[in-house]
Design a protein around this motif. Structure first.
Motif, PDB file in Angstrom:
ATOM      1  N   VAL A 226     -53.683 -69.790 -44.143  1.00 52.83           N
ATOM      2  CA  VAL A 226     -54.159 -71.145 -43.817  1.00 52.83           C
ATOM      3  C   VAL A 226     -54.587 -71.216 -42.350  1.00 52.83           C
ATOM      4  CG1 VAL A 226     -53.451 -73.569 -43.577  1.00 52.83           C
ATOM      5  CG2 VAL A 226     -52.860 -72.287 -45.645  1.00 52.83           C
ATOM      6  N   ALA A 227     -53.778 -70.658 -41.449  1.00 52.80           N
ATOM      7  CA  ALA A 227     -54.121 -70.674 -40.021  1.00 52.80           C
ATOM      8  C   ALA A 227     -55.396 -69.899 -39.753  1.00 52.80           C
ATOM      9  CB  ALA A 227     -52.962 -70.102 -39.198  1.00 52.80           C
ATOM     10  N   ARG A 228     -55.513 -68.705 -40.338  1.00 48.23           N
ATOM     11  CA  ARG A 228     -56.717 -67.891 -40.126  1.00 48.23           C
ATOM     12  C   ARG A 228     -57.955 -68.608 -40.626  1.00 48.23           C
ATOM     13  NH1 ARG A 228     -54.774 -63.827 -43.445  1.00 48.23           N
ATOM     14  NH2 ARG A 228     -56.849 -63.809 -44.335  1.00 48.23           N
ATOM     15  N   VAL A 229     -57.874 -69.184 -41.809  1.00 44.26           N
ATOM     16  CA  VAL A 229     -59.042 -69.853 -42.393  1.00 44.26           C
ATOM     17  C   VAL A 229     -59.403 -71.098 -41.584  1.00 44.26           C
ATOM     18  CG1 VAL A 229     -59.881 -71.108 -44.419  1.00 44.26           C
ATOM     19  CG2 VAL A 229     -58.724 -68.907 -44.704  1.00 44.26           C
ATOM     20  N   ALA A 230     -58.427 -71.900 -41.201  1.00 42.76           N
ATOM     21  CA  ALA A 230     -58.717 -73.128 -40.445  1.00 42.76           C
ATOM     22  C   ALA A 230     -59.376 -72.810 -39.112  1.00 42.76           C
ATOM     23  CB  ALA A 230     -57.426 -73.924 -40.230  1.00 42.76           C
TER      24      ALA A 230
ATOM     25  N   PHE B 261     -52.479 -61.351 -47.087  1.00 44.34           N
ATOM     26  CA  PHE B 261     -53.816 -61.601 -47.613  1.00 44.34           C
ATOM     27  C   PHE B 261     -54.924 -61.258 -46.626  1.00 44.34           C
ATOM     28  CE2 PHE B 261     -51.000 -64.836 -49.647  1.00 44.34           C
ATOM     29  CZ  PHE B 261     -50.931 -64.207 -50.885  1.00 44.34           C
ATOM     30  N   ALA B 262     -54.621 -60.464 -45.621  1.00 44.08           N
ATOM     31  CA  ALA B 262     -55.603 -60.053 -44.617  1.00 44.08           C
ATOM     32  C   ALA B 262     -56.177 -58.689 -44.971  1.00 44.08           C
ATOM     33  CB  ALA B 262     -54.960 -59.992 -43.239  1.00 44.08           C
ATOM     34  N   LEU B 263     -57.474 -58.529 -44.790  1.00 41.14           N
ATOM     35  CA  LEU B 263     -58.098 -57.229 -45.047  1.00 41.14           C
ATOM     36  C   LEU B 263     -57.494 -56.125 -44.192  1.00 41.14           C
ATOM     37  CD1 LEU B 263     -61.906 -58.008 -45.498  1.00 41.14           C
ATOM     38  CD2 LEU B 263     -60.220 -57.438 -47.246  1.00 41.14           C
ATOM     39  N   ASP B 264     -57.119 -56.445 -42.969  1.00 42.38           N
ATOM     40  CA  ASP B 264     -56.473 -55.444 -42.110  1.00 42.38           C
ATOM     41  C   ASP B 264     -55.251 -54.861 -42.800  1.00 42.38           C
ATOM     42  OD1 ASP B 264     -58.322 -55.748 -40.080  1.00 42.38           O
ATOM     43  OD2 ASP B 264     -56.983 -56.887 -38.761  1.00 42.38           O
ATOM     44  N   ASN B 265     -54.490 -55.682 -43.464  1.00 38.12           N
ATOM     45  CA  ASN B 265     -53.270 -55.214 -44.125  1.00 38.12           C
ATOM     46  C   ASN B 265     -53.545 -54.503 -45.432  1.00 38.12           C
ATOM     47  OD1 ASN B 265     -51.490 -55.970 -42.126  1.00 38.12           O
ATOM     48  ND2 ASN B 265     -51.466 -58.070 -42.854  1.00 38.12           N
TER      49      ASN B 265
ATOM     50  N   PRO C 185     -47.134 -65.282 -45.558  1.00 37.11           N
ATOM     51  CA  PRO C 185     -48.513 -64.884 -45.893  1.00 37.11           C
ATOM     52  C   PRO C 185     -49.438 -66.077 -46.126  1.00 37.11           C
ATOM     53  CG  PRO C 185     -46.949 -63.589 -47.166  1.00 37.11           C
ATOM     54  CD  PRO C 185     -46.160 -64.666 -46.473  1.00 37.11           C
ATOM     55  N   VAL C 186     -48.925 -67.116 -46.757  1.00 37.12           N
ATOM     56  CA  VAL C 186     -49.743 -68.299 -47.035  1.00 37.12           C
ATOM     57  C   VAL C 186     -50.015 -69.064 -45.742  1.00 37.12           C
ATOM     58  CG1 VAL C 186     -49.839 -70.500 -48.284  1.00 37.12           C
ATOM     59  CG2 VAL C 186     -48.922 -68.460 -49.405  1.00 37.12           C
TER      60      VAL C 186
ATOM     61  N   SER D 129     -56.387 -68.381 -31.352  1.00 37.01           N
ATOM     62  CA  SER D 129     -57.123 -67.146 -31.629  1.00 37.01           C
ATOM     63  C   SER D 129     -56.275 -65.922 -31.310  1.00 37.01           C
ATOM     64  CB  SER D 129     -58.416 -67.091 -30.810  1.00 37.01           C
ATOM     65  OG  SER D 129     -59.269 -68.133 -31.185  1.00 37.01           O
ATOM     66  N   LEU D 130     -55.602 -65.976 -30.174  1.00 40.39           N
ATOM     67  CA  LEU D 130     -54.723 -64.864 -29.802  1.00 40.39           C
ATOM     68  C   LEU D 130     -53.527 -64.765 -30.744  1.00 40.39           C
ATOM     69  CD1 LEU D 130     -54.743 -65.134 -25.917  1.00 40.39           C
ATOM     70  CD2 LEU D 130     -55.814 -63.356 -27.330  1.00 40.39           C
ATOM     71  N   ALA D 131     -52.923 -65.905 -31.070  1.00 42.18           N
ATOM     72  CA  ALA D 131     -51.762 -65.895 -31.954  1.00 42.18           C
ATOM     73  C   ALA D 131     -52.117 -65.329 -33.326  1.00 42.18           C
ATOM     74  CB  ALA D 131     -51.189 -67.304 -32.086  1.00 42.18           C
ATOM     75  N   VAL D 132     -53.212 -65.796 -33.884  1.00 39.33           N
ATOM     76  CA  VAL D 132     -53.636 -65.292 -35.189  1.00 39.33           C
ATOM     77  C   VAL D 132     -54.102 -63.845 -35.082  1.00 39.33           C
ATOM     78  CG1 VAL D 132     -55.417 -65.545 -36.978  1.00 39.33           C
ATOM     79  CG2 VAL D 132     -54.173 -67.543 -36.175  1.00 39.33           C
ATOM     80  N   GLY D 133     -54.819 -63.546 -34.009  1.00 40.13           N
ATOM     81  CA  GLY D 133     -55.339 -62.189 -33.831  1.00 40.13           C
ATOM     82  C   GLY D 133     -54.259 -61.128 -33.747  1.00 40.13           C
ATOM     83  N   PHE D 134     -53.115 -61.498 -33.187  1.00 39.42           N
ATOM     84  CA  PHE D 134     -52.040 -60.524 -33.029  1.00 39.42           C
ATOM     85  C   PHE D 134     -50.853 -60.799 -33.953  1.00 39.42           C
ATOM     86  CE2 PHE D 134     -54.617 -59.948 -29.308  1.00 39.42           C
ATOM     87  CZ  PHE D 134     -54.633 -58.574 -29.164  1.00 39.42           C
ATOM     88  N   SER D 135     -51.080 -61.606 -34.989  1.00 40.23           N
ATOM     89  CA  SER D 135     -50.018 -61.954 -35.941  1.00 40.23           C
ATOM     90  C   SER D 135     -49.819 -60.898 -37.015  1.00 40.23           C
ATOM     91  CB  SER D 135     -50.353 -63.278 -36.628  1.00 40.23           C
ATOM     92  OG  SER D 135     -51.465 -63.089 -37.505  1.00 40.23           O
ATOM     93  N   GLY D 136     -50.791 -60.037 -37.167  1.00 39.27           N
ATOM     94  CA  GLY D 136     -50.767 -59.100 -38.283  1.00 39.27           C
ATOM     95  C   GLY D 136     -51.539 -59.633 -39.480  1.00 39.27           C
ATOM     96  N   GLY D 137     -51.846 -60.921 -39.475  1.00 42.46           N
ATOM     97  CA  GLY D 137     -52.721 -61.489 -40.489  1.00 42.46           C
ATOM     98  C   GLY D 137     -52.079 -61.851 -41.804  1.00 42.46           C
TER      99      GLY D 137
END
Length: 142
Positions: A12-16, A125-129, A7-8, A114-122
């Motif tokens: 970090v990847a999403r924010v960066a 700590f992701a709002l989607d989850n 999750p961390v 973008s694709l890796a993060v987009g389809f990672s599930g987030g």
């Protein structure tokens, strides 16, 4: 161990990646300006530059914010990757691979990330989850 840090790491990847896109979109709106961005798009042969410039800037700002928040990740990741493919086709492709020579190396990395993060599930700590967990809890209660 990997499950504990996932999750961390995803946060970090999403924010960066999100911050990179947010800053580039912000520049197109406010630093360079839509007029300057349109002129540049025209100079590199992007069709309908007057429409493409604000669309690209908005995609980068909204997509960057979505990645940071972990919201609509598959859509945001896909749109940002398409945005970067356009950058490769119209701007960086002719310069070869090396980013140091203006090539597509960094842009390709952003598209893939973008694709890796987009389809990672987030991650947790992701709002989607957060929404998914609430739906799941409601389904269990109901």
């Amino acid at each position: 161990m990997a499950d504990q840090v996932r999750p961390v790491v995803l946060l970090v990847a999403r924010v960066a990646i999100g911050v990179i896109f947010l800053v580039h979109g912000y520049q197109k709106f406010l630093t360079i300006g839509i007029e300057g961005t349109t002129e540049f798009f025209e100079s590199v042969g992007i069709p309908l530059a007057a429409l493409a410039a604000p669309a690209v800037a908005a995609t980068e700002v909204a997509g960057g914010l979505a990645l940071i928040a972990g919201a609509a990740l598959p859509l945001a990741g896909s749109l940002l990757a398409l945005n970067m493919i356009g950058a490769i086709v119209f701007v960086h492709g002719e310069s070869g691979f090396s980013a140091g020579d203006g090539g597509y190396e960094f842009v390709l990395a952003l598209a893939a990330a973008s694709l890796a993060v987009g389809f990672s599930g987030g991650g947790a700590f992701a709002l989607d989850n957060v929404r998914l967990r609430r739906r799941g809890a409601a389904a269990v209660i109901a």
